[in-house]
Design a protein around this motif. Structure first.
Motif, mmCIF file in Angstrom:
data_model
loop_
_atom_site.group_PDB
_atom_site.id
_atom_site.type_symbol
_atom_site.label_atom_id
_atom_site.label_comp_id
_atom_site.label_asym_id
_atom_site.label_seq_id
_atom_site.Cartn_x
_atom_site.Cartn_y
_atom_site.Cartn_z
ATOM 1 N N ILE A 161 59.582 28.713 50.923
ATOM 2 C CA ILE A 161 58.391 28.803 50.077
ATOM 3 C C ILE A 161 57.345 29.768 50.647
ATOM 4 O O ILE A 161 56.194 29.775 50.218
ATOM 5 N N ASN A 162 57.743 30.587 51.608
ATOM 6 C CA ASN A 162 56.884 31.667 52.085
ATOM 7 C C ASN A 162 57.775 32.777 52.640
ATOM 8 O O ASN A 162 58.962 32.571 52.907
ATOM 9 N N VAL A 163 57.215 33.962 52.786
ATOM 10 C CA VAL A 163 58.001 35.130 53.184
ATOM 11 C C VAL A 163 58.493 35.005 54.632
ATOM 12 O O VAL A 163 59.585 35.476 54.960
ATOM 13 N N TYR A 164 57.694 34.394 55.486
ATOM 14 C CA TYR A 164 58.142 34.174 56.863
ATOM 15 C C TYR A 164 59.449 33.378 56.867
ATOM 16 O O TYR A 164 60.431 33.761 57.522
ATOM 17 N N ALA A 165 59.478 32.261 56.137
ATOM 18 C CA ALA A 165 60.678 31.436 56.072
ATOM 19 C C ALA A 165 61.842 32.204 55.454
ATOM 20 O O ALA A 165 62.986 32.098 55.916
ATOM 21 N N ALA A 166 61.556 32.981 54.419
ATOM 22 C CA ALA A 166 62.605 33.777 53.777
ATOM 23 C C ALA A 166 63.193 34.784 54.760
ATOM 24 O O ALA A 166 64.412 35.034 54.764
ATOM 25 N N SER A 167 62.353 35.371 55.608
ATOM 26 C CA SER A 167 62.857 36.340 56.587
ATOM 27 C C SER A 167 63.757 35.662 57.614
ATOM 28 O O SER A 167 64.758 36.237 58.054
ATOM 29 N N LYS A 168 63.430 34.428 57.990
ATOM 30 C CA LYS A 168 64.245 33.707 58.969
ATOM 31 C C LYS A 168 65.580 33.258 58.370
ATOM 32 O O LYS A 168 66.627 33.300 59.029
ATOM 33 N N LYS A 169 65.564 32.851 57.114
ATOM 34 C CA LYS A 169 66.822 32.501 56.443
ATOM 35 C C LYS A 169 67.684 33.746 56.281
ATOM 36 O O LYS A 169 68.921 33.696 56.452
ATOM 37 N N THR A 170 67.070 34.877 56.001
ATOM 38 C CA THR A 170 67.800 36.140 55.912
ATOM 39 C C THR A 170 68.479 36.465 57.240
ATOM 40 O O THR A 170 69.625 36.929 57.268
ATOM 41 N N ASN A 171 67.777 36.224 58.351
ATOM 42 C CA ASN A 171 68.372 36.431 59.670
ATOM 43 C C ASN A 171 69.651 35.622 59.844
ATOM 44 O O ASN A 171 70.654 36.123 60.369
ATOM 45 N N GLU A 172 69.628 34.378 59.410
ATOM 46 C CA GLU A 172 70.815 33.528 59.538
ATOM 47 C C GLU A 172 71.982 34.089 58.732
ATOM 48 O O GLU A 172 73.131 34.109 59.202
ATOM 49 N N LEU A 173 71.708 34.547 57.523
ATOM 50 C CA LEU A 173 72.763 35.105 56.676
ATOM 51 C C LEU A 173 73.311 36.407 57.257
ATOM 52 O O LEU A 173 74.528 36.654 57.243
ATOM 53 N N MET A 174 72.419 37.252 57.781
ATOM 54 C CA MET A 174 72.858 38.498 58.405
ATOM 55 C C MET A 174 73.723 38.205 59.630
ATOM 56 O O MET A 174 74.753 38.851 59.848
ATOM 57 N N ALA A 175 73.307 37.228 60.444
ATOM 58 C CA ALA A 175 74.069 36.870 61.637
ATOM 59 C C ALA A 175 75.452 36.358 61.266
ATOM 60 O O ALA A 175 76.447 36.655 61.954
ATOM 61 N N HIS A 176 75.533 35.601 60.180
ATOM 62 C CA HIS A 176 76.838 35.095 59.740
ATOM 63 C C HIS A 176 77.768 36.252 59.403
ATOM 64 O O HIS A 176 78.943 36.281 59.806
ATOM 65 N N ALA A 177 77.259 37.229 58.662
ATOM 66 C CA ALA A 177 78.087 38.369 58.280
ATOM 67 C C ALA A 177 78.564 39.149 59.508
ATOM 68 O O ALA A 177 79.743 39.510 59.615
ATOM 69 N N TYR A 178 77.667 39.391 60.449
ATOM 70 C CA TYR A 178 78.028 40.183 61.631
ATOM 71 C C TYR A 178 78.987 39.436 62.554
ATOM 72 O O TYR A 178 79.923 40.031 63.103
ATOM 73 N N SER A 179 78.776 38.145 62.739
ATOM 74 C CA SER A 179 79.687 37.397 63.609
ATOM 75 C C SER A 179 81.075 37.315 62.991
ATOM 76 O O SER A 179 82.094 37.346 63.693
ATOM 77 N N HIS A 180 81.123 37.256 61.655
ATOM 78 C CA HIS A 180 82.412 37.217 60.958
ATOM 79 C C HIS A 180 83.126 38.570 61.016
ATOM 80 O O HIS A 180 84.333 38.648 61.287
ATOM 81 N N LEU A 181 82.387 39.637 60.809
ATOM 82 C CA LEU A 181 82.995 40.967 60.722
ATOM 83 C C LEU A 181 83.315 41.576 62.088
ATOM 84 O O LEU A 181 84.321 42.265 62.249
#
Length: 332
Positions: A161-181
């Motif tokens: 519900i705020n951009v700070y939180a959205a940026s942190k959730k984005t980090n988790e998704l990016m990390a998932h992609a990189y650790s997988h690839l």
């Protein structure tokens, strides 16, 4: 072990670096030392780790020799990549970020640049020069509109519900992609309301302490009806160190790291009153958009995987923080 710590002049970064260099770990720290809050406080943290910064140099080494600090911004990809190429880091701990939920309402663009583009640069450096492990700061704020408590990592975290939180959730998704690839381990730690000595001046514990000490009024939002899982800084650092030492069976991990005990905000203020031996003057205000009413960490996943659990109660933690605050500003 050779460890890179980003955000090394920050609150958590300073404490982690201090513990790692005391344990004779070879540490490289970096920070852009921006002026989001007191540069003097950041420089004093660095000084306490043996680094005396000035206006001109960008590369420093402590007298003990096992801590090297560099002024680098995560957005400077070329310098960051060169640092990775010159060193063979076993682990990366990414704590550099634009912090603060309320500031994200005023300046959301800075969160996209620092927290998303900056983290992307870290991931790219890890892709080109893979470490054994990348540990990075996420946040309890990712739980957003989720009302089920305690917050568990199995629960939804797709409604920030705020951009700070959205940026942190984005980090988790990016990390998932990189650790997988690219086949390196990433561990996200969702921090829950970290407080303690050398803390950030824009956070509630610091603002409350400053107001009580100076006899000014405290603004308390949602009319005081707030709960936070206050987690003492030493517990957070011990948790990070445990994660650094743990071998994980899966390449992608996310954990809550908190005290596991929600505390009424008014009780936290009461603890500060006791520590300062002064009564607080409180202004009750409506909740600010983007703020979360209550946080409470389910830490079972971290405990069952690593054996780690926080153990500092709020009364002890507040007293340690208050004693530091009085001593630090007495010296200042």
């Amino acid at each position: 072990m050779k460890v890179l710590v980003t955000g090394a002049a920050g609150f958590i970064g300073y404490h982690l670096v201090k513990k790692l260099i005391a344990a004779k770990v070879d540490v490289v720290g970096l920070d852009n030392i921006n002026d989001y809050y007191s540069v003097e406080l950041k420089n004093n943290r660095l000084k306490d780790c043996g680094i005396n910064v000035n206006e001109h140099d960008v590369d420093y080494t402590s007298a003990e020799g096992n801590y090297r600090f560099l002024k680098i911004d995560l957005l400077d990809f070329e310098r960051l990549l060169l640092l990775f190429q010159e060193n063979s880091f076993d682990c990366i701990v990414n704590l550099a970020a634009q912090a603060g939920i309320r500031y994200s309402l005023e300046n959301p663009r800075s969160y996209i640049k620092s927290n998303i583009e900056g983290f992307f640069n870290i991931l790219e450096c890890c892709r080109i020069n893979p470490p054994q492990k990348l540990v990075y700061a996420s946040s309890s704020s990712v739980y957003g509109l989720n009302t089920e408590q305690p917050f568990a990592i199995s629960q939804k975290s797709e409604t920030p519900i705020n951009v700070y939180a959205a940026s942190k959730k984005t980090n988790e998704l990016m990390a998932h992609a990189y650790s997988h690839l690219y086949n390196f381990t990433t561990v996200g730690l969702r921090f829950f309301t970290v407080y303690g000595p050398w803390g950030r001046p824009d956070m509630a514990p610091f603002l409350f302490a400053e107001a009580i000490q100076s006899g000014k009024a405290i603004n308390v939002y949602n009319n005081g009806d707030m709960k936070r899982d206050f987690t003492y800084i030493d517990d957070i650092v011990e948790g990070i160190q445990t994660v650094l030492k743990t071998e994980f069976s899966e390449k992608y991990q996310v954990f809550n790291i908190g005290n596991g005990k929600p505390v009424d905000l008014m009780y936290f203020i009461k603890c500060l009153e006791n520590s300062f031996s002064r009564k607080a003057e409180v202004n009750l205000k409506d909740i600010i958009p983007g703020d979360i009413v209550s946080t409470w960490a389910d830490t079972e996943a971290l405990e069952s995987t690593t054996g780690y659990r926080a153990n500092t109660n709020v009364e002890k933690g507040v007293d340690l923080f208050a004693n530091w605050y009085k001593d630090y500003y007495k010296q200042s």
